[in-house]
Structure formats: C-alpha cells, structure tokens
Design an enzyme around this catalytic site. Structure first.
Site, mmCIF file in Angstrom:
data_model
loop_
_atom_site.group_PDB
_atom_site.id
_atom_site.type_symbol
_atom_site.label_atom_id
_atom_site.label_comp_id
_atom_site.label_asym_id
_atom_site.label_seq_id
_atom_site.Cartn_x
_atom_site.Cartn_y
_atom_site.Cartn_z
ATOM 1 N N LYS A 14 13.151 -51.602 9.150
ATOM 2 C CA LYS A 14 14.066 -51.771 9.584
ATOM 3 C C LYS A 14 15.252 -50.587 8.861
ATOM 4 O O LYS A 14 15.925 -50.520 9.246
ATOM 5 C CB LYS A 14 15.322 -53.335 9.944
ATOM 6 C CG LYS A 14 14.722 -53.298 11.449
ATOM 7 C CD LYS A 14 14.999 -54.073 11.561
ATOM 8 C CE LYS A 14 14.870 -55.193 13.431
ATOM 9 N NZ LYS A 14 15.093 -56.444 13.785
ATOM 10 N N LYS B 83 6.102 -50.741 18.403
ATOM 11 C CA LYS B 83 6.241 -52.050 19.593
ATOM 12 C C LYS B 83 7.158 -52.111 20.221
ATOM 13 O O LYS B 83 8.466 -50.653 20.025
ATOM 14 C CB LYS B 83 6.537 -52.891 18.626
ATOM 15 C CG LYS B 83 7.897 -53.372 17.456
ATOM 16 C CD LYS B 83 8.119 -55.349 17.197
ATOM 17 C CE LYS B 83 9.164 -55.056 16.997
ATOM 18 N NZ LYS B 83 9.534 -56.542 17.079
ATOM 19 N N LYS C 19 14.444 -54.171 21.757
ATOM 20 C CA LYS C 19 15.008 -53.482 22.868
ATOM 21 C C LYS C 19 16.646 -52.527 21.869
ATOM 22 O O LYS C 19 16.986 -52.226 22.731
ATOM 23 C CB LYS C 19 16.001 -55.192 22.784
ATOM 24 C CG LYS C 19 16.121 -56.036 21.591
ATOM 25 C CD LYS C 19 16.405 -57.282 22.080
ATOM 26 C CE LYS C 19 15.863 -58.202 21.965
ATOM 27 N NZ LYS C 19 16.428 -58.748 20.145
HETATM 28 N N1 AQP Z 1 6.814 -55.652 21.645
HETATM 29 C C1 AQP Z 1 6.882 -56.638 21.533
HETATM 30 N N2 AQP Z 1 5.155 -57.101 21.757
HETATM 31 C C2 AQP Z 1 5.351 -58.443 21.915
HETATM 32 N N3 AQP Z 1 6.098 -59.562 21.418
HETATM 33 C C3 AQP Z 1 7.205 -58.971 21.305
HETATM 34 N N4 AQP Z 1 8.408 -59.641 19.994
HETATM 35 C C4 AQP Z 1 9.631 -58.463 20.361
HETATM 36 N N5 AQP Z 1 9.020 -57.232 20.297
HETATM 37 C C5 AQP Z 1 7.863 -57.341 20.812
HETATM 38 C C6 AQP Z 1 8.443 -60.715 19.840
HETATM 39 O O1 AQP Z 1 10.278 -61.397 21.275
HETATM 40 C C7 AQP Z 1 10.597 -62.290 19.752
HETATM 41 C C8 AQP Z 1 12.422 -61.604 19.670
HETATM 42 O O2 AQP Z 1 12.451 -60.708 18.871
HETATM 43 P P1 AQP Z 1 13.750 -60.568 17.760
HETATM 44 O O3 AQP Z 1 14.879 -60.522 19.282
HETATM 45 O O4 AQP Z 1 14.391 -61.902 17.145
HETATM 46 O O5 AQP Z 1 13.696 -59.376 17.243
HETATM 47 P P2 AQP Z 1 12.608 -58.215 17.026
HETATM 48 O O6 AQP Z 1 11.079 -59.068 16.630
HETATM 49 O O7 AQP Z 1 12.846 -57.869 16.070
HETATM 50 O O8 AQP Z 1 12.328 -57.666 18.637
HETATM 51 P P3 AQP Z 1 13.458 -56.129 19.264
HETATM 52 O O9 AQP Z 1 12.672 -56.284 20.800
HETATM 53 O O10 AQP Z 1 12.388 -55.621 17.989
HETATM 54 O O11 AQP Z 1 14.568 -57.100 18.634
HETATM 55 P P4 AQP Z 1 14.998 -55.320 18.005
HETATM 56 O O12 AQP Z 1 14.572 -54.132 18.216
HETATM 57 O O13 AQP Z 1 16.741 -56.029 17.531
HETATM 58 O O14 AQP Z 1 15.067 -55.541 16.667
HETATM 59 C C9 AQP Z 1 9.626 -63.105 18.512
HETATM 60 O O15 AQP Z 1 8.890 -63.606 18.749
HETATM 61 C C10 AQP Z 1 8.969 -61.184 18.368
HETATM 62 O O16 AQP Z 1 7.522 -61.367 17.810
#
Ligand code: AQP
Length: 335
Positions: A118, A200, A203
C-alpha cells in the site's frame, strides 16, 4: 477468561468500494457459512477506521459503508441473530488499539507486506495509520476474545502478528486474550487479478477489468471474464506458467463446487473460449441471488439503521469487558 461460551468469530471488511469476487470467496462466503453452522458466536464488522489509512472522499465513504452493510445482509448474514456493526461505533477498538500500539515493535510492522504494497501504491500518503494498521486489527480481534478469524490469505501475516501480540500481553501480565486461529478457505483464499495473475484481486484496483465486483451485471461479468488474461497454450489445466488459467479454474470451482481435477476433465480438448463462457455463466449464477437481495434490502434504510445500531450496542458490551480488563492490568486508575 470467559468460560462456557460458544467459540467466537470476528472478521471485518473495509468499506473501500464494492466487494470483489475475491472478498466474497475469500471471506464473506465463509462468514455466511460459519454463521449458518451455528457452532460459533459471530461478530462481523465494517472496518471504517481502517479504510481511512488510504484517502477517502467522505461522501463516498458514507455511501460505501451503508452499501456494504446491505451487501453483507444480501449475501446471507443474519444481522438480527448476531452483531454486524461499524468499527467506528465501538470506541473500544481505538482504546485497545492504542495499548497494542505500545506493545508492537517497529521492526515487526515494517515487515508487513500489506504496508509495503500500500505504501508503494499510495506513495503520496504513507501515514502512521497505514503503518500501525496491524495493531488496530489485532485490537479488533482480541477485543472479542475471538477464537477464529475467517480471512483470505493476504491477511495471514496480520493474524500472525495478532497472535504474537496476544501472547506477548498474556506473558507480560496474565491470561487476558484468547490467542486466535486463522480460518483460511481451502479453495479461493487468494483470488488473483483477472489482468495480472501475480497480484491479488482488489476492490481499489484502478483497472476495472482486473476485478469482478459482486454487483456487476451479467453482461459486465461475461465481458470481464472474456477479457481476462490467459496464456498461449489453450489448455485448461494447472501448472507452471498457468497462473491466470488456474485462477479462472479456482473461480469456476468455487462457483460450481467442482474440483480442479473435474474441471480439467470437463474442458479437456476445448479452448479458452468455451471455458471462459462457462466460468462467466457460473459467476453470474453465483452472484444473482445476492444482487436480487441487495436491491430489496437497499429499499429499507430504517432496517439497515436498526441492524447497525443494535450490532454496535452488542459489540460495545463485549468489547468493554476486554478494555476494562486491559486498562486495569496495565495500571490505569479505574474511572
Ligand atoms: N483477492 C482476494 N482473494 C481472497 N480473499 C481476499 N480478500 C481480499 N482480497 C482477496 C479478503 O477479503 C476480506 C476483506 O478485505 P478488506 O476489504 O478488509 O481489505 P483487503 O484485504 O485490502 O481487500 P481489498 O479488496 O484488496 O481492498 P482494498 O483494495 O481496499 O485494499 C479479508 O479477509 C481479505 O483477506
């Protein structure tokens, strides 16, 4: 330690946009399954405090937060049975977060891959909150004395630091926190970007073709899957250099319940065109009921408010017990 209670689960998701297929498969789907099993007491939270470690537009954040609550309910969570709440409505998260900040070492925080990723992505805003994110996440979990935390693979490192902090604190004082176990799904723990299988699915990806949002309409889903990168071999199988195809196979596996072996057999001798068509259709069918429920739930804002107010009240009750205990143990005078 609280005895004779059901095992507890805590998990959270950030309101940083509409959840992707990755969030759904890696986390939300399991939240629903685990709640339905009825073996655990489940606390699910919308992690709005975490979300501002990256710049957010206040209006968008408010909208994303309510939309996400509706989506969690649409995905099948029962917010009347067990709490679903906004993290910022439970001040104990910040109260314990501060104490845990003081027990977390700079060295361990600087090893976190999410911080490295990040800060590379948001070089203009490498703030202290982004750095200490894992200590707040540890507070989220330890506040509820959670036994298990359903997360995707990307959160495994943060879970490890949470366990270390719990043991460190328990060792320094006396047993205070339950040491939680991660619950990582066997299939779908790491859904990759459709445009780059080495990263990965996220969003907040700036390339919309990289992810499927759980609210994408069927047409959009089909288009995104068709545009997904593959390789030049035109053979549906796993293996070295087949990460992109394997990712699509994983998505298909989660959506249909078929094993990877069954999928290899099903598409034996067929090209990626047929395969992608089937993957797209399966994803559309998996998401259809969630989208239908979501549209209904969004019509009832009073219901949403009731869920998050009740949820926060129940969460505060449990969280307060832990914070009081911790504040006493570290030596603060009781108010
Ligand atoms: N690609 C993924 N595959 C499986 N699990 C995933 N998670 C996130 N991406 C994947 C799981 O979703 C839960 C919630 O995640 P989060 O919103 O708290 O933050 P994150 O992990 O940082 O997810 P994003 O989508 O990548 O959000 P942004 O883009 O805002 O940083 C967690 O349990 C995570 O493991």
């Amino acid at each position: 330690m609280e005895n004779e209670r059901k095992k507890r689960i805590l998990s959270g998701i950030q309101p940083t946009g509409t959840p992707t297929l990755g969030n759904y498969v890696g986390a939300l789907k399991n939240w629903v399954d685990l709640q339905k099993e009825d073996k655990y007491e489940c606390f699910y939270m919308i992690a709005d405090l975490h979300s501002i470690t990256v710049k957010q537009d206040p209006k968008v954040l408010r909208k994303n937060s309510l939309d996400l609550l509706a989506l969690l309910l649409a995905a099948g969570l029962d917010g009347e049975k067990e709490p679903i709440f906004f993290q910022s409505h439970v001040p104990q998260h910040s109260q314990l977060g501060w104490v845990l900040d003081c027990y977390t070492y700079m060295g361990e925080l600087s090893r976190m891959t999410q911080f490295k990723d990040k800060s590379a992505k948001h070089a203009e805003n490498i703030n202290a909150g982004l750095f200490t994110y894992p200590a707040l996440m540890a507070a989220d979990i330890l506040l509820y004395q959670a036994d298990m935390v359903p997360v995707g693979k990307d959160q495994k490192q943060h879970l490890e630091i949470t366990r270390d902090l719990a043991k460190r604190f328990n060792g320094a004082y006396s047993d205070t926190f339950v040491v939680p176990e991660p619950y990582i799904p066997k299939v779908g723990a790491n859904i990759m970007s459709l445009q780059d299988p080495m990263h990965k699915m996220s969003k907040s990806d700036t390339n919309e073709n990289a992810y499927i949002s759980v609210l994408d309409d069927p047409d959009r889903i089909m288009k995104k899957i068709k545009r997904a990168v593959t390789d030049s071999e035109a053979c549906v199988r796993r293996g070295e250099g087949k990460e992109a195809v394997e990712n699509l196979m994983t998505i298909y596996s989660v959506a249909t319940g078929k094993t990877m072996e069954e999928i290899e057999k099903e598409f034996d001798g067929q090209g990626y065109g047929v395969f992608k068509e089937k993957v797209g259709e399966a994803v559309v069918e998996m998401l259809r009921p969630i989208q239908e429920n979501y549209n209904e739930i969004m019509k009832n804002k009073d219901y949403l408010e009731k869920i998050y107010r009740d949820g926060a009240e129940r969460a505060r009750y449990v969280a307060n017990k832990t914070v009081s205990k911790v504040y006493r143990k570290v030596g603060f005078i009781q108010p």
